[in-house]
Design a protein around this motif. Sequence first.
Motif, PDB file in Angstrom:
ATOM      1  N   UNK A 218      67.384  10.369  70.248  1.00  7.89           N
ATOM      2  CA  UNK A 218      66.274  10.840  71.078  1.00  7.89           C
ATOM      3  C   UNK A 218      65.032  11.067  70.225  1.00  7.89           C
ATOM      4  N   UNK A 219      65.226  11.750  69.114  1.00  5.52           N
ATOM      5  CA  UNK A 219      64.126  11.990  68.170  1.00  5.52           C
ATOM      6  C   UNK A 219      63.516  10.656  67.741  1.00  5.52           C
ATOM      7  N   UNK A 220      64.372   9.705  67.390  1.00  9.03           N
ATOM      8  CA  UNK A 220      63.889   8.415  66.914  1.00  9.03           C
ATOM      9  C   UNK A 220      63.200   7.622  68.024  1.00  9.03           C
ATOM     10  N   UNK A 221      63.692   7.727  69.246  1.00 13.80           N
ATOM     11  CA  UNK A 221      63.046   7.043  70.365  1.00 13.80           C
ATOM     12  C   UNK A 221      61.614   7.531  70.542  1.00 13.80           C
ATOM     13  N   UNK A 222      61.444   8.851  70.566  1.00  8.55           N
ATOM     14  CA  UNK A 222      60.099   9.426  70.721  1.00  8.55           C
ATOM     15  C   UNK A 222      59.212   8.989  69.566  1.00  8.55           C
ATOM     16  N   UNK A 223      59.757   9.052  68.362  1.00 11.26           N
ATOM     17  CA  UNK A 223      58.994   8.679  67.173  1.00 11.26           C
ATOM     18  C   UNK A 223      58.602   7.196  67.209  1.00 11.26           C
ATOM     19  N   UNK A 224      59.542   6.343  67.569  1.00 14.79           N
ATOM     20  CA  UNK A 224      59.256   4.904  67.620  1.00 14.79           C
ATOM     21  C   UNK A 224      58.182   4.578  68.658  1.00 14.79           C
ATOM     22  N   UNK A 225      58.323   5.174  69.837  1.00 12.96           N
ATOM     23  CA  UNK A 225      57.374   4.899  70.911  1.00 12.96           C
ATOM     24  C   UNK A 225      55.981   5.404  70.556  1.00 12.96           C
ATOM     25  N   UNK A 226      55.921   6.609  70.012  1.00 13.22           N
ATOM     26  CA  UNK A 226      54.626   7.166  69.629  1.00 13.22           C
ATOM     27  C   UNK A 226      53.964   6.309  68.552  1.00 13.22           C
ATOM     28  N   UNK A 227      54.749   5.916  67.568  1.00 12.93           N
ATOM     29  CA  UNK A 227      54.213   5.084  66.486  1.00 12.93           C
ATOM     30  C   UNK A 227      53.684   3.754  67.027  1.00 12.93           C
ATOM     31  N   UNK A 228      54.376   3.205  68.008  1.00 16.34           N
ATOM     32  CA  UNK A 228      53.943   1.938  68.594  1.00 16.34           C
ATOM     33  C   UNK A 228      52.574   2.089  69.251  1.00 16.34           C
ATOM     34  N   UNK A 229      52.408   3.148  70.043  1.00 23.14           N
ATOM     35  CA  UNK A 229      51.123   3.342  70.728  1.00 23.14           C
ATOM     36  C   UNK A 229      50.015   3.683  69.740  1.00 23.14           C
ATOM     37  N   UNK A 230      50.334   4.447  68.710  1.00 27.46           N
ATOM     38  CA  UNK A 230      49.325   4.719  67.681  1.00 27.46           C
ATOM     39  C   UNK A 230      48.882   3.412  67.021  1.00 27.46           C
ATOM     40  N   UNK A 231      49.832   2.547  66.742  1.00 27.53           N
ATOM     41  CA  UNK A 231      49.515   1.262  66.104  1.00 27.53           C
ATOM     42  C   UNK A 231      48.581   0.432  66.989  1.00 27.53           C
ATOM     43  N   UNK A 232      48.826   0.443  68.286  1.00 26.78           N
ATOM     44  CA  UNK A 232      47.958  -0.318  69.187  1.00 26.78           C
ATOM     45  C   UNK A 232      46.518   0.183  69.128  1.00 26.78           C
TER      46      UNK A 232
END
Length: 483
Positions: free
Chosen positions: A234-248
Amino acid sequence: MKYLPVVLALLVPLAPAAILEDIPGSDEMEIPAFVQTLNQLHRGPPLPPSTKRANVETRWFNQSLDNFDDTNKSVWSQRVMINEENFVDGSPIFLLLGGEWTIDPNSITSGLWVDIAKEHNGSLVYTEHRFFGGSIPILPLSTENLKYHGVEQALADVVNVIKVLKEEDKYKNSKVVVSGCSYSASMAVWLKLLYPDVIVGGWASSAVLEAKVDFSDFMEVVGRAYRQLGGDYCYNLINNATSYYEHLFQTGQGAKAKKLLNLCDSFDENNERDQWQIFSLIANIFAGIAQYQKPENYDLARSCSVLRNLDIDDASALSKFVQYSLRQQGCHNARYQETVDYYKWVKNNYNGNLHLSWFYQTCRQFGWFQSSANKNHPFGSTFPATLYTDMCRDVFGSQYTSAKIEEYIQATNKKYGGRNPAVENVYMTHGGLDGWSAVGSDSATIIPQGSHCFDSGSINPTDSPALRAAKERVIELVREWLA
């Protein structure tokens, strides 16, 4: 579609913990999504389950608009709720302090504080904080009028309520003990500090004591709660998704992020403050769920299951979870300027929304602006405390510079002692997974896996040994204070 049956099965038990509460609104102006998440994060403590209806009386007490200016003769009416169901003349007054919420009679009809009051034949008295709920001293909520808002004024109001009650024969010999949760727990500590002879002791559950502009540790504790109770996935899912949107956003693909996050056309993907606000909004949603989680109910585990099953893709799952949590069918109104405009509108058109009053206090006295500056959390690095300090200036006036806000915060710590107030006969507790514990007392009792105001309910068979011990300690100390 293969995930749909699982999601539906989980929605029912999750709903009380995960969905944003209905917020009093207005036909004239939509409440921005960011303000909705702040309202959720600063809502009052969950009401304890009540098995019966007690006869709670609502009284209105005359208060001075300015308790510290004898030349100001303006008065207003403060709402106070009283439960005398078990009261015997001369028995103690069990004072419960309201914080940044509307008080509710159920708070003094069940729960641990009610149980203790019953043991001592006490009267339960619940005070509503000025500028919240029905206790509004002056309108409009202009910056000029909000100068009468603050913890010092609120504490003086409480002392006056006690004074008026003790003028009645049945209360004239009553000792007073005090309790509070969250900010009102801070008030319980500070009431004993400033007025040591008015109360004999106090219980402060999740008291936030150290004023701080950049409260970056908050999200670290929230992230820890998701890792411990939701799981690494769960922690990693939130982190991955947030990082993806930040990258965009960082690579000139903000328009794609805007579409995926279902943001309204007014959102400017190239505006720095708009970007700050959407990432803060997402973090607030997860923090709001964690704030009153109960480990025995598996609240965070259920939330994480819903999040995962909304979509196999992390970024899409996060977007859908935000949509679900905000209860919005259309796009999200997440533009920074629209939040500022909404607050300015509420200043002149008070509509029952309580967060403007609380936001003023944070700008003027406390800070506690949850930022992403601490990197040990899954919510990214794109919402600095500057988001809030800029908003203080834009809503309340150019005098609210970053330097001035810092000066206000330091004055608060100097007056009240920060995390180590020089106070006696106050028992402080904190949940080990409560983000607010990061600005709590160094000497507080820590309840492992506990959340915010975790110990307010009656003793229950489901209580962990540590939680039960903390509750029993409160009971024991009140007996000592009233002996």
